[in-house]
Design an enzyme around this catalytic site. Structure first.
Site, mmCIF file in Angstrom:
data_model
loop_
_atom_site.group_PDB
_atom_site.id
_atom_site.type_symbol
_atom_site.label_atom_id
_atom_site.label_comp_id
_atom_site.label_asym_id
_atom_site.label_seq_id
_atom_site.Cartn_x
_atom_site.Cartn_y
_atom_site.Cartn_z
ATOM 1 N N HIS A 188 0.837 -1.200 0.000
ATOM 2 C CA HIS A 188 0.000 0.000 0.000
ATOM 3 C C HIS A 188 0.876 1.256 0.000
ATOM 4 O O HIS A 188 0.473 2.307 -0.490
ATOM 5 C CB HIS A 188 -0.913 0.036 1.229
ATOM 6 C CG HIS A 188 -2.004 -0.980 1.204
ATOM 7 N ND1 HIS A 188 -1.846 -2.259 1.684
ATOM 8 C CD2 HIS A 188 -3.275 -0.909 0.739
ATOM 9 C CE1 HIS A 188 -2.973 -2.937 1.536
ATOM 10 N NE2 HIS A 188 -3.856 -2.138 0.964
ATOM 11 N N ASP A 260 -4.377 -6.005 -7.973
ATOM 12 C CA ASP A 260 -4.599 -5.355 -6.702
ATOM 13 C C ASP A 260 -4.866 -3.876 -7.011
ATOM 14 O O ASP A 260 -4.625 -3.409 -8.130
ATOM 15 C CB ASP A 260 -3.373 -5.523 -5.802
ATOM 16 C CG ASP A 260 -3.718 -5.484 -4.318
ATOM 17 O OD1 ASP A 260 -4.838 -5.060 -3.971
ATOM 18 O OD2 ASP A 260 -2.861 -5.874 -3.497
#
Length: 506
Positions: A188, A260
């Protein structure tokens, strides 16, 4: 209409077909409804879209009124990462707990239970299971989301989970290819690097993905990971060598490859999220997940237009975009057939008795010395919970802990929760004359937490330590490991401490 205008319109429809955007609200916004009519093939739901299963069923019905075969995805691992039960915490154990029990039949049962609930709410694709082998205990983002550190164990539970979920009527999505377990970096925020050689990758990281493919998994999610043994230059999400050469050709996967989230720092900070989307499609991805952080029409339009512009400029072959859209359409057809096979199923109520039974089986107790505190505890306790830094994947809104269910069982139980830099010098002061319970998550990864627990145990060696994360560090005279911080795990721990069962309504 000119040929150029017509071509651009067709390309825009293809580009919309491969997007999986999120949105804000508990009903479909106007722009999503409009886009479904213009070719949008999928949407993804987050906790912000969920009140309860009945509301989700109404939301998905509204989406299907615009496009009957729309794919409705969710990121529901049924563990610490939960969206459908984010307001209360998952009523099921997560992967690490299932791995600790190591009963594939139970794993399949839990996954099928989840699949039935999601299907009843109109969800057709689940970004789960997480099949990463958590070989690095310091991993900041996988941890309890993995079935464990043994690739064989992870592979057999991957098989069971995929079969269970898909038998419940929902497409499974194995993640994060080619394996996010051996990392110290959260994608992230930055780009993790995995330096294993090809032999190690095939023996460890890739084994569960082979199992998922053999089990008929409908989708695979890419990881934003740099794996030099496979591609020294590009992250897996953007690598034709990894998506085309390895996943498609070597491993024989012919389902949907979904990225993702493309706004994650690992790729967006280097390529921009539109640039990452175009490169991912060119590399062999079929669906672009976006909307965890950028959930608006402007973002979706930006991505769609960037994809169209890339085709027109010759950066993305039109045939590759058409192939991606075709695969998304094939998955949509699978979900329609699965829904037809489950027609008449009532909307499920959030909560799983199967999950709670599994969570109880996953609890492990370690006692050190003859003087260790006996369980159950006598009388009301004082519970001290240590909250680690926020994990983006898990989310900050999901409640966790042992204090609340223990208080429901034993009136008079008191509790306090500390974050880093808020821990007082004397943690045991409020527990004078009462049992002390220290609740931790991934104690081995947080020095401040270890220091606080050590200080408390020095004063109260009879304190019980309850680990809701990865039990890599066992400390205290009595150590209880739940292998996850779900609501079911907290209840199971509380029942053990109190010697009774928490009421179903808790």
């Amino acid at each position: 209409m000119s040929d150029r205008v017509e071509r651009n319109a067709n390309l825009a429809a293809l580009a919309a077909a491969v997007l999986q955007p999120g949105f804000v609200g508990t009903v479909p916004p106007t722009w999503i409804c409009r886009w479904l009519g213009d070719g949008l093939g999928s949407v993804v739901l987050f906790s912000r879209n969920v009140v309860d299963p009945g509301q989700v069923a109404e939301l998905t019905a509204a989406l299907r009124a615009e496009r009957p075969d729309v794919i409705v995805a969710i990121d529901e691992e049924a563990g610490d990462v939960t969206r459908i039960e984010s307001g209360r915490g998952s009523s099921r154990p997560g992967n690490l707990a299932l791995g600790a029990v190591d009963d594939p039949a139970l794993t399949e049962q839990v996954a099928r239970d989840l699949g039935v609930e999601l299907a009843a709410a109109g969800i057709t694709l689940n970004y789960a299971p997480d099949v990463d082998v958590n070989s690095n205990p310091d991993n900041p983002v996988i941890g309890v989301r993995s079935f464990g550190a043994d690739p064989s164990l992870v592979a057999r539970h991957t098989t069971a989970w995929v079969r269970g979920l898909q038998s419940g009527g929902v497409a499974a999505c194995a993640k994060h290819f080619p394996g996010h377990g051996d990392t110290r970096v959260d994608s992230h925020h930055d780009l993790p690097r995995i330096d294993a050689d090809r032999a190690r990758l095939h023996a460890v990281e890739l084994a569960p993905f082979r199992a998922a493919v053999a089990a008929g998994v409908q989708a695979v999610m890419t990881g934003h990971l740099l794996v030099p043994a496979l591609d020294a230059d590009l992250p897996a999400t953007l690598s034709d060598r990894i998506l085309g050469g390895l996943l498609r050709e070597e491993m024989g996967f012919d389902g949907v490859v979904v990225t993702d989230a493309v706004e994650m720092g690992a790729v967006a900070d280097r390529y921009g999220f539109a640039g990452a989307a175009v490169r991912a499609l060119a590399a062999g991805a079929d669906a672009i997940c976006v909307g965890g952080e950028h959930a608006d029409e402007e973002t979706a339009r930006h991505l769609r237009d960037a994809i169209v512009d890339a085709v027109v400029a010759g950066e993305l072959p039109e045939e590759r975009l058409a192939e991606a859209a075709k695969r998304v359409g094939q998955l949509a057809a699978w979900t329609v057939a699965a829904r037809a096979g489950r027609s008449g199923t009532p909307v499920a109520t959030a909560g799983s008795t199967v999950g709670l039974a599994a969570a109880r089986l996953a609890v492990r107790i370690t006692r050190c010395g003859a003087s260790a505190t006996s369980l159950p505890l006598t009388g009301p306790s004082h519970v001290v919970e240590f909250q680690p830094p926020h994990n983006i994947a898990i989310g900050s809104e999901t409640p966790w802990g042992v204090a609340a269910p223990l208080a429901a069982l034993v009136p008079g139980t008191t509790s306090v929760r500390y974050v880093e830099n808020s821990v007082p010098a004397d943690l045991a002061a409020d527990a004078t004359g009462r049992p002390l319970v220290l609740v931790v998550r991934d104690l081995h990864r947080h020095a401040w937490m270890r220091d606080a627990v050590d200080r408390a145990l020095a004063v109260r060696p009879d304190a019980v330590v309850v680990e809701l994360g990865v039990p890599a560090l066992v400390t205290g005279a009595v150590h209880v490991a739940t292998h996850g911080a779900t609501r079911a795990a907290g209840r199971a721990a509380a029942e053990l401490l109190a010697g009774g069962a928490v009421s179903p309504g808790w």
